[in-house]
Design a protein around this motif. Structure first.
Motif, PDB file in Angstrom:
ATOM      1  N   ALA A   1      -6.304  -2.094  -6.169  1.00  0.00           N
ATOM      2  CA  ALA A   1      -7.190  -0.934  -6.109  1.00  0.00           C
ATOM      3  C   ALA A   1      -6.409   0.351  -6.309  1.00  0.00           C
ATOM      4  O   ALA A   1      -5.389   0.575  -5.680  1.00  0.00           O
ATOM      5  N   ARG A   2      -6.906   1.185  -7.192  1.00  0.00           N
ATOM      6  CA  ARG A   2      -6.406   2.541  -7.404  1.00  0.00           C
ATOM      7  C   ARG A   2      -7.615   3.459  -7.288  1.00  0.00           C
ATOM      8  O   ARG A   2      -8.518   3.395  -8.105  1.00  0.00           O
TER       9      ARG A   2
ATOM     10  N   ALA B   1      -2.712  -1.665  -3.097  1.00  0.00           N
ATOM     11  CA  ALA B   1      -3.577  -0.492  -3.101  1.00  0.00           C
ATOM     12  C   ALA B   1      -2.752   0.783  -3.220  1.00  0.00           C
ATOM     13  O   ALA B   1      -1.659   0.881  -2.659  1.00  0.00           O
ATOM     14  N   ALA B   2      -3.280   1.758  -3.959  1.00  0.00           N
ATOM     15  CA  ALA B   2      -2.616   3.047  -4.136  1.00  0.00           C
ATOM     16  C   ALA B   2      -3.669   4.129  -4.386  1.00  0.00           C
ATOM     17  O   ALA B   2      -4.816   3.829  -4.721  1.00  0.00           O
TER      18      ALA B   2
ATOM     19  N   ALA C   1       0.841  -1.192   0.000  1.00  0.00           N
ATOM     20  CA  ALA C   1       0.000   0.000   0.000  1.00  0.00           C
ATOM     21  C   ALA C   1       0.878   1.244   0.000  1.00  0.00           C
ATOM     22  O   ALA C   1       1.927   1.271   0.643  1.00  0.00           O
ATOM     23  N   ASP C   2       0.437   2.265  -0.745  1.00  0.00           N
ATOM     24  CA  ASP C   2       1.147   3.535  -0.673  1.00  0.00           C
ATOM     25  C   ASP C   2       0.683   4.275   0.588  1.00  0.00           C
ATOM     26  O   ASP C   2      -0.121   3.749   1.362  1.00  0.00           O
ATOM     27  N   THR C   3       1.161   5.482   0.807  1.00  0.00           N
ATOM     28  CA  THR C   3       0.883   6.192   2.061  1.00  0.00           C
ATOM     29  C   THR C   3      -0.579   6.606   2.244  1.00  0.00           C
ATOM     30  O   THR C   3      -0.984   6.963   3.345  1.00  0.00           O
ATOM     31  N   SER C   4      -1.384   6.535   1.185  1.00  0.00           N
ATOM     32  CA  SER C   4      -2.787   6.926   1.299  1.00  0.00           C
ATOM     33  C   SER C   4      -3.742   5.728   1.272  1.00  0.00           C
ATOM     34  O   SER C   4      -4.953   5.914   1.186  1.00  0.00           O
ATOM     35  N   SER C   5      -3.217   4.511   1.344  1.00  0.00           N
ATOM     36  CA  SER C   5      -4.037   3.322   1.112  1.00  0.00           C
ATOM     37  C   SER C   5      -3.829   2.246   2.172  1.00  0.00           C
ATOM     38  O   SER C   5      -2.915   2.320   2.986  1.00  0.00           O
ATOM     39  N   ASN C   6      -4.685   1.215   2.115  1.00  0.00           N
ATOM     40  CA  ASN C   6      -4.588   0.056   2.996  1.00  0.00           C
ATOM     41  C   ASN C   6      -4.843  -1.207   2.191  1.00  0.00           C
ATOM     42  O   ASN C   6      -5.663  -1.212   1.271  1.00  0.00           O
ATOM     43  N   SER C   7      -4.147  -2.299   2.561  1.00  0.00           N
ATOM     44  CA  SER C   7      -4.402  -3.582   1.912  1.00  0.00           C
ATOM     45  C   SER C   7      -4.159  -4.717   2.898  1.00  0.00           C
ATOM     46  O   SER C   7      -3.402  -4.571   3.860  1.00  0.00           O
ATOM     47  N   ALA C   8      -4.824  -5.850   2.632  1.00  0.00           N
ATOM     48  CA  ALA C   8      -4.653  -7.048   3.450  1.00  0.00           C
ATOM     49  C   ALA C   8      -4.814  -8.261   2.553  1.00  0.00           C
ATOM     50  O   ALA C   8      -5.605  -8.248   1.606  1.00  0.00           O
ATOM     51  N   ALA C   9      -4.049  -9.315   2.860  1.00  0.00           N
ATOM     52  CA  ALA C   9      -4.133 -10.551   2.090  1.00  0.00           C
ATOM     53  C   ALA C   9      -4.042 -11.732   3.048  1.00  0.00           C
ATOM     54  O   ALA C   9      -3.359 -11.667   4.069  1.00  0.00           O
ATOM     55  N   PHE C  10      -4.740 -12.807   2.677  1.00  0.00           N
ATOM     56  CA  PHE C  10      -4.767 -14.001   3.507  1.00  0.00           C
ATOM     57  C   PHE C  10      -4.590 -15.232   2.625  1.00  0.00           C
ATOM     58  O   PHE C  10      -5.094 -15.276   1.499  1.00  0.00           O
ATOM     59  N   GLY C  11      -3.900 -16.222   3.152  1.00  0.00           N
ATOM     60  CA  GLY C  11      -3.724 -17.474   2.435  1.00  0.00           C
ATOM     61  C   GLY C  11      -3.775 -18.648   3.387  1.00  0.00           C
ATOM     62  O   GLY C  11      -3.167 -18.613   4.453  1.00  0.00           O
TER      63      GLY C  11
ATOM     64  N   VAL D   1      -9.542  -2.299  -9.735  1.00  0.00           N
ATOM     65  CA  VAL D   1     -10.378  -1.114  -9.904  1.00  0.00           C
ATOM     66  C   VAL D   1      -9.481   0.105  -9.974  1.00  0.00           C
ATOM     67  O   VAL D   1      -8.460   0.183  -9.312  1.00  0.00           O
ATOM     68  N   ASP D   2      -9.874   1.037 -10.822  1.00  0.00           N
ATOM     69  CA  ASP D   2      -9.153   2.293 -10.968  1.00  0.00           C
ATOM     70  C   ASP D   2     -10.193   3.401 -10.989  1.00  0.00           C
ATOM     71  O   ASP D   2     -10.771   3.690 -12.028  1.00  0.00           O
ATOM     72  N   SER D   3     -10.481   3.948  -9.840  1.00  0.00           N
ATOM     73  CA  SER D   3     -11.452   5.011  -9.603  1.00  0.00           C
ATOM     74  C   SER D   3     -12.897   4.547  -9.731  1.00  0.00           C
ATOM     75  O   SER D   3     -13.798   5.295  -9.457  1.00  0.00           O
ATOM     76  N   VAL D   4     -13.139   3.332 -10.168  1.00  0.00           N
ATOM     77  CA  VAL D   4     -14.494   2.789 -10.198  1.00  0.00           C
ATOM     78  C   VAL D   4     -14.516   1.645  -9.200  1.00  0.00           C
ATOM     79  O   VAL D   4     -13.736   0.721  -9.288  1.00  0.00           O
ATOM     80  N   GLY D   5     -15.385   1.710  -8.279  1.00  0.00           N
ATOM     81  CA  GLY D   5     -15.480   0.674  -7.269  1.00  0.00           C
ATOM     82  C   GLY D   5     -16.613   1.045  -6.349  1.00  0.00           C
ATOM     83  O   GLY D   5     -17.223   2.074  -6.527  1.00  0.00           O
ATOM     84  N   PRO D   6     -16.941   0.260  -5.417  1.00  0.00           N
ATOM     85  CA  PRO D   6     -16.265  -0.952  -4.997  1.00  0.00           C
ATOM     86  C   PRO D   6     -16.571  -2.127  -5.924  1.00  0.00           C
ATOM     87  O   PRO D   6     -17.497  -2.082  -6.720  1.00  0.00           O
ATOM     88  N   ALA D   7     -15.760  -3.168  -5.770  1.00  0.00           N
ATOM     89  CA  ALA D   7     -15.959  -4.386  -6.549  1.00  0.00           C
ATOM     90  C   ALA D   7     -15.770  -5.589  -5.641  1.00  0.00           C
ATOM     91  O   ALA D   7     -14.996  -5.551  -4.689  1.00  0.00           O
ATOM     92  N   LEU D   8     -16.479  -6.671  -5.974  1.00  0.00           N
ATOM     93  CA  LEU D   8     -16.398  -7.921  -5.242  1.00  0.00           C
ATOM     94  C   LEU D   8     -16.206  -9.044  -6.245  1.00  0.00           C
ATOM     95  O   LEU D   8     -16.939  -9.121  -7.232  1.00  0.00           O
ATOM     96  N   VAL D   9     -15.218  -9.910  -5.990  1.00  0.00           N
ATOM     97  CA  VAL D   9     -14.928 -11.025  -6.895  1.00  0.00           C
ATOM     98  C   VAL D   9     -14.777 -12.281  -6.042  1.00  0.00           C
ATOM     99  O   VAL D   9     -13.951 -12.317  -5.135  1.00  0.00           O
TER     100      VAL D   9
END
Length: 171
Positions: free
Chosen positions: A97-98, A77-78, A58-68, A117-125
Motif C-alpha cells: 500500500a502506498r 506500507a508507505a 512500514a515507513d514512519t507514516s504507515s502500518n502493516s501486518a502479515a500472518f502465515g 494500491v497507490d493512492s487508490v484504495g481500499p482494496a480486498l484480494v
C-alpha cells in the motif's frame, strides 16, 4: 442514500461475506507453526520457520501486518498506507500500500492473492485453493483466475469473482 446505492452496497457486502465463508471452510493442510509479523510505523519484521513465513514493513507514516500458517504472508506500507497480507494452508498473500489500504488473503494450496494500491484504495484480494487474484494499477483492472477468488478495488469501481469455472466482472 439512494436505493440503487444501497442495493449495490448490499450486493457487494453479500459477495464478500460469501467469499470469506467459502475460503474459511476450504480444506487446508495442518501446520504446527503460525507466525505473525506486525510493523508499527518505521519498523520491519520478518520471520521464517519451515514452510511458514511472514514479513511486514512500514515507513514512519504507515502500518502493516502479515500472518502465515503453513503459507506466506507479506505486507509493505508507505506514505500513510495500511497493508495486511496472510497466507494460510499453502497460500501466498502479499499486500503493498502506498497512500491507500489493501488486504490480501490466500487460503489453501497453490492459492495466490496479491494487492497493490497507490493512492487508490481500499482494496480486498482473496483466493482459495488453486485460486489467483490480483488488484493492481486501476488502468490494468483486477484479475481472478483458476480456483475460487475475489478481487475488489473499491474506489476504482473494479471487481471480479471466480468460482474456479466462471469469472464475473465489474468494469
Amino acid at each position: 442514500m439512494e436505493r440503487k446505492t444501497v442495493g449495490t452496497f448490499g450486493f457487494v457486502l453479500g459477495v464478500v461475506a460469501t467469499a470469506l465463508g467459502t475460503l474459511m471452510i476450504a480444506p487446508a493442510t495442518a501446520s504446527a507453526v503460525s507466525l505473525s509479523c506486525v510493523s508499527p510505523p518505521g519498523r520491519g519484521d520478518t520471520t521464517v520457520v519451515d514452510r511458514t513465513a511472514c514479513g511486514a514493513n512500514a515507513d514512519t507514516s504507515s502500518n502493516s501486518a502479515a500472518f502465515g500458517t503453513d503459507g506466506v504472508g507479506f505486507a509493505d506500507a508507505a506514505h500513510a498506507g495500511a497493508a495486511l497480507g496472510a497466507g494460510l494452508g499453502g497460500g501466498v498473500g502479499a499486500a503493498e500500500a502506498r497512500r491507500g489500504a489493501v488486504a490480501a488473503v490466500a487460503v489453501g494450496p497453490e492459492s495466490v492473492a496479491i494487492g497493490t494500491v497507490d493512492s487508490v484504495g481500499p482494496a480486498l484480494v482473496l483466493s482459495g485453493p488453486g485460486g489467483q487474484a490480483l488488484v493492481a494499477d486501476p488502468a490494468k483492472g483486477v484479475v481472478c483466475a483458476a480456483g475460487p477468488s475475489l478481487a475488489i478495488n473499491f474506489l476504482a469501481g473494479q471487481a471480479c469473482l471466480s468460482d474456479g469455472i466462471a469469472v464475473w466482472r465489474l468494469p
